[in-house]
Motif scaffolding. Sequence first.
Motif, PDB file in Angstrom:
ATOM      1  N   ASP A   1       0.795  -1.214   0.000  1.00  0.00           N
ATOM      2  CA  ASP A   1       0.000   0.000   0.000  1.00  0.00           C
ATOM      3  C   ASP A   1       0.839   1.283   0.000  1.00  0.00           C
ATOM      4  O   ASP A   1       0.433   2.302  -0.549  1.00  0.00           O
ATOM      5  CB  ASP A   1      -0.841  -0.032   1.290  1.00  0.00           C
ATOM      6  CG  ASP A   1      -2.210   0.529   1.063  1.00  0.00           C
ATOM      7  OD1 ASP A   1      -2.574   0.693  -0.116  1.00  0.00           O
ATOM      8  OD2 ASP A   1      -2.892   0.820   2.057  1.00  0.00           O
ATOM      9  N   PHE A   2       2.013   1.209   0.627  1.00  0.00           N
ATOM     10  CA  PHE A   2       2.905   2.371   0.694  1.00  0.00           C
ATOM     11  C   PHE A   2       3.331   2.790  -0.716  1.00  0.00           C
ATOM     12  O   PHE A   2       3.605   3.960  -0.978  1.00  0.00           O
ATOM     13  CB  PHE A   2       4.141   2.016   1.544  1.00  0.00           C
ATOM     14  CG  PHE A   2       5.124   3.137   1.705  1.00  0.00           C
ATOM     15  CD1 PHE A   2       4.804   4.275   2.438  1.00  0.00           C
ATOM     16  CD2 PHE A   2       6.393   3.065   1.137  1.00  0.00           C
ATOM     17  CE1 PHE A   2       5.715   5.320   2.601  1.00  0.00           C
ATOM     18  CE2 PHE A   2       7.314   4.097   1.296  1.00  0.00           C
ATOM     19  CZ  PHE A   2       6.974   5.217   2.028  1.00  0.00           C
TER      20      PHE A   2
ATOM     21  N   THR B   1       3.657  -7.020   6.900  1.00  0.00           N
ATOM     22  CA  THR B   1       4.025  -6.095   7.952  1.00  0.00           C
ATOM     23  C   THR B   1       3.376  -4.738   7.674  1.00  0.00           C
ATOM     24  O   THR B   1       2.355  -4.669   6.969  1.00  0.00           O
ATOM     25  CB  THR B   1       5.581  -6.013   8.056  1.00  0.00           C
ATOM     26  OG1 THR B   1       5.933  -5.077   9.059  1.00  0.00           O
ATOM     27  CG2 THR B   1       6.249  -5.638   6.762  1.00  0.00           C
ATOM     28  N   SER B   2       3.919  -3.708   8.258  1.00  0.00           N
ATOM     29  CA  SER B   2       3.356  -2.381   7.977  1.00  0.00           C
ATOM     30  C   SER B   2       4.455  -1.333   8.024  1.00  0.00           C
ATOM     31  O   SER B   2       5.536  -1.570   8.570  1.00  0.00           O
ATOM     32  CB  SER B   2       2.270  -2.040   8.994  1.00  0.00           C
ATOM     33  OG  SER B   2       2.850  -1.976  10.269  1.00  0.00           O
TER      34      SER B   2
ATOM     35  N   VAL C   1      -4.961  14.252   2.246  1.00  0.00           N
ATOM     36  CA  VAL C   1      -6.310  13.711   2.511  1.00  0.00           C
ATOM     37  C   VAL C   1      -6.216  12.224   2.835  1.00  0.00           C
ATOM     38  O   VAL C   1      -6.797  11.731   3.805  1.00  0.00           O
ATOM     39  CB  VAL C   1      -7.238  13.967   1.284  1.00  0.00           C
ATOM     40  CG1 VAL C   1      -8.553  13.212   1.420  1.00  0.00           C
ATOM     41  CG2 VAL C   1      -7.476  15.468   1.107  1.00  0.00           C
ATOM     42  N   ASP C   2      -5.429  11.497   2.040  1.00  0.00           N
ATOM     43  CA  ASP C   2      -5.271  10.056   2.270  1.00  0.00           C
ATOM     44  C   ASP C   2      -4.588   9.799   3.620  1.00  0.00           C
ATOM     45  O   ASP C   2      -4.990   8.900   4.363  1.00  0.00           O
ATOM     46  CB  ASP C   2      -4.448   9.434   1.131  1.00  0.00           C
ATOM     47  CG  ASP C   2      -4.238   7.946   1.335  1.00  0.00           C
ATOM     48  OD1 ASP C   2      -5.225   7.192   1.224  1.00  0.00           O
ATOM     49  OD2 ASP C   2      -3.092   7.531   1.636  1.00  0.00           O
ATOM     50  N   GLY C   3      -3.576  10.614   3.946  1.00  0.00           N
ATOM     51  CA  GLY C   3      -2.874  10.478   5.234  1.00  0.00           C
ATOM     52  C   GLY C   3      -3.841  10.644   6.392  1.00  0.00           C
ATOM     53  O   GLY C   3      -3.790   9.901   7.375  1.00  0.00           O
ATOM     54  N   ASN C   4      -4.738  11.607   6.276  1.00  0.00           N
ATOM     55  CA  ASN C   4      -5.723  11.843   7.343  1.00  0.00           C
ATOM     56  C   ASN C   4      -6.638  10.636   7.533  1.00  0.00           C
ATOM     57  O   ASN C   4      -7.007  10.307   8.650  1.00  0.00           O
ATOM     58  CB  ASN C   4      -6.548  13.091   7.035  1.00  0.00           C
ATOM     59  CG  ASN C   4      -5.862  14.339   7.594  1.00  0.00           C
ATOM     60  OD1 ASN C   4      -5.361  14.319   8.718  1.00  0.00           O
ATOM     61  ND2 ASN C   4      -5.830  15.398   6.798  1.00  0.00           N
ATOM     62  N   LYS C   5      -6.965   9.971   6.412  1.00  0.00           N
ATOM     63  CA  LYS C   5      -7.830   8.779   6.506  1.00  0.00           C
ATOM     64  C   LYS C   5      -7.105   7.645   7.227  1.00  0.00           C
ATOM     65  O   LYS C   5      -7.714   6.812   7.883  1.00  0.00           O
ATOM     66  CB  LYS C   5      -8.223   8.303   5.107  1.00  0.00           C
ATOM     67  CG  LYS C   5      -9.283   9.177   4.457  1.00  0.00           C
ATOM     68  CD  LYS C   5      -9.726   8.545   3.144  1.00  0.00           C
ATOM     69  CE  LYS C   5     -10.472   9.562   2.292  1.00  0.00           C
ATOM     70  NZ  LYS C   5     -10.319   9.322   0.865  1.00  0.00           N
ATOM     71  N   ARG C   6      -5.791   7.594   7.069  1.00  0.00           N
ATOM     72  CA  ARG C   6      -5.001   6.493   7.664  1.00  0.00           C
ATOM     73  C   ARG C   6      -4.637   6.752   9.126  1.00  0.00           C
ATOM     74  O   ARG C   6      -4.252   5.830   9.842  1.00  0.00           O
ATOM     75  CB  ARG C   6      -3.673   6.319   6.890  1.00  0.00           C
ATOM     76  CG  ARG C   6      -3.873   5.862   5.487  1.00  0.00           C
ATOM     77  CD  ARG C   6      -2.561   5.859   4.698  1.00  0.00           C
ATOM     78  NE  ARG C   6      -2.865   5.488   3.335  1.00  0.00           N
ATOM     79  CZ  ARG C   6      -3.013   4.234   2.916  1.00  0.00           C
ATOM     80  NH1 ARG C   6      -2.827   3.249   3.752  1.00  0.00           N
ATOM     81  NH2 ARG C   6      -3.319   3.979   1.668  1.00  0.00           N
ATOM     82  N   LEU C   7      -4.707   8.009   9.529  1.00  0.00           N
ATOM     83  CA  LEU C   7      -4.228   8.422  10.854  1.00  0.00           C
ATOM     84  C   LEU C   7      -5.010   7.749  11.979  1.00  0.00           C
ATOM     85  O   LEU C   7      -6.240   7.847  12.035  1.00  0.00           O
ATOM     86  CB  LEU C   7      -4.368   9.944  10.943  1.00  0.00           C
ATOM     87  CG  LEU C   7      -3.597  10.686  12.029  1.00  0.00           C
ATOM     88  CD1 LEU C   7      -2.100  10.405  11.941  1.00  0.00           C
ATOM     89  CD2 LEU C   7      -3.855  12.186  11.887  1.00  0.00           C
TER      90      LEU C   7
ATOM     91  N   TYR D   1       0.640   2.086   6.572  1.00  0.00           N
ATOM     92  CA  TYR D   1       0.397   1.433   5.274  1.00  0.00           C
ATOM     93  C   TYR D   1       0.685  -0.056   5.425  1.00  0.00           C
ATOM     94  O   TYR D   1       1.673  -0.432   6.066  1.00  0.00           O
ATOM     95  CB  TYR D   1       1.364   1.981   4.209  1.00  0.00           C
ATOM     96  CG  TYR D   1       1.250   3.458   3.972  1.00  0.00           C
ATOM     97  CD1 TYR D   1       0.488   3.965   2.924  1.00  0.00           C
ATOM     98  CD2 TYR D   1       1.913   4.359   4.804  1.00  0.00           C
ATOM     99  CE1 TYR D   1       0.387   5.326   2.713  1.00  0.00           C
ATOM    100  CE2 TYR D   1       1.814   5.723   4.597  1.00  0.00           C
ATOM    101  CZ  TYR D   1       1.050   6.198   3.548  1.00  0.00           C
ATOM    102  OH  TYR D   1       0.952   7.544   3.341  1.00  0.00           O
ATOM    103  N   ASP D   2      -0.123  -0.900   4.793  1.00  0.00           N
ATOM    104  CA  ASP D   2       0.192  -2.324   4.753  1.00  0.00           C
ATOM    105  C   ASP D   2       1.420  -2.524   3.857  1.00  0.00           C
ATOM    106  O   ASP D   2       1.570  -1.829   2.844  1.00  0.00           O
ATOM    107  CB  ASP D   2      -0.974  -3.128   4.155  1.00  0.00           C
ATOM    108  CG  ASP D   2      -2.168  -3.134   5.099  1.00  0.00           C
ATOM    109  OD1 ASP D   2      -1.964  -2.920   6.307  1.00  0.00           O
ATOM    110  OD2 ASP D   2      -3.297  -3.341   4.614  1.00  0.00           O
TER     111      ASP D   2
END
Length: 281
Positions: free
Chosen positions: A159-160, A213-214, A257-263, A270-271
């Motif tokens: 995902d990263f 991992t992540s 925006v995407d970072g905020n969703k992941r926070l 990220y997976d």
Amino acid sequence: MSIYGENDKQGQYWNEAPGQSWVSNDTAMNERLETISNILFEDLDVIGCNNGLDIGCGAGSTTRRLATIMGNQARVTGLDISEKLLALARSHPEISRKNFLQADAQSFTFEPASFDLAISRFGVMFFENPSKAFQNINSAIKKGREMRFVCWAPLAANDFFLSPLNTVVDITGLTFADPGKEPGPLAFSDRSYLFSILKSAEFSSINIDIVETSISTKDSVEKNASLLMEIGMGSRAIKEAAPTDEVLDEIREAFVVDGNKRLQNGLISYDATIYKVSAVA
Ligand SMILES: C[S@@+](CC[C@H](N)C(=O)[O-])C[C@H]1O[C@@H](n2cnc3c(N)ncnc32)[C@H](O)[C@@H]1O
């Protein structure tokens, strides 16, 4: 032969802007890759190891960790094609400056069977001729001793890489061409191909573990977005698309925006899926 041995294209790449991005983001990338470093070093047998090699060592984070594990009496060499990254590696006092070597791992004339152990964190996927490069690395390791490295599994499981790439593709309309086995982060994502390369280089006891991992960071979403503009598959796609400043701003905002969703609990995550590879010379 060029100053970058048989890997002129990658030599230029890692000595120009992309290498500089890794220098500027060294602390940030070491934070993100900490879990993966732990996987690389897990169960590493350094008993009887007096001479270690870190291939594609970059700014030397894993070289320093290897030196710590191997102890004061041991010698550790960090080899990399990028002078930019080695300059940063040499600025850390823990390892003598002369133990960082600028060379192409594929064509450098190693002292035969001189290393007790070779490791790499994402530093072995950039060879024009991987079979030849691994034969060369094999020749540098004592018979019966281990080579241990981590490399990326397929894009779809990372995902990263995938998420920023999709963002750039969506915004710019770039047609993303799968790089296949070309030198690059994903060159060994085909596990059976990787096995065949190591086999052709006469390694034995080849073990390729798939590890889920992540990648996580405590960075702000803005700082994380800036890093994604410079490192990873999104940044590679940006380079290819060569967008206007306006579109670059749009991409950066989409990363925020995407970072905020992941926070979650102060971490952007990220997976990630990697291969933990072990083989015997
Ligand atoms: C993704 S970076 C990883 C750096 C470092 N191992 C880390 O984890 O921070 C890949 C590294 O491989 C190096 N590299 C690429 N091709 C190389 C080659 N042919 N010989 C030696 N190093 C190489 C690059 O200069 C770069 O430092």
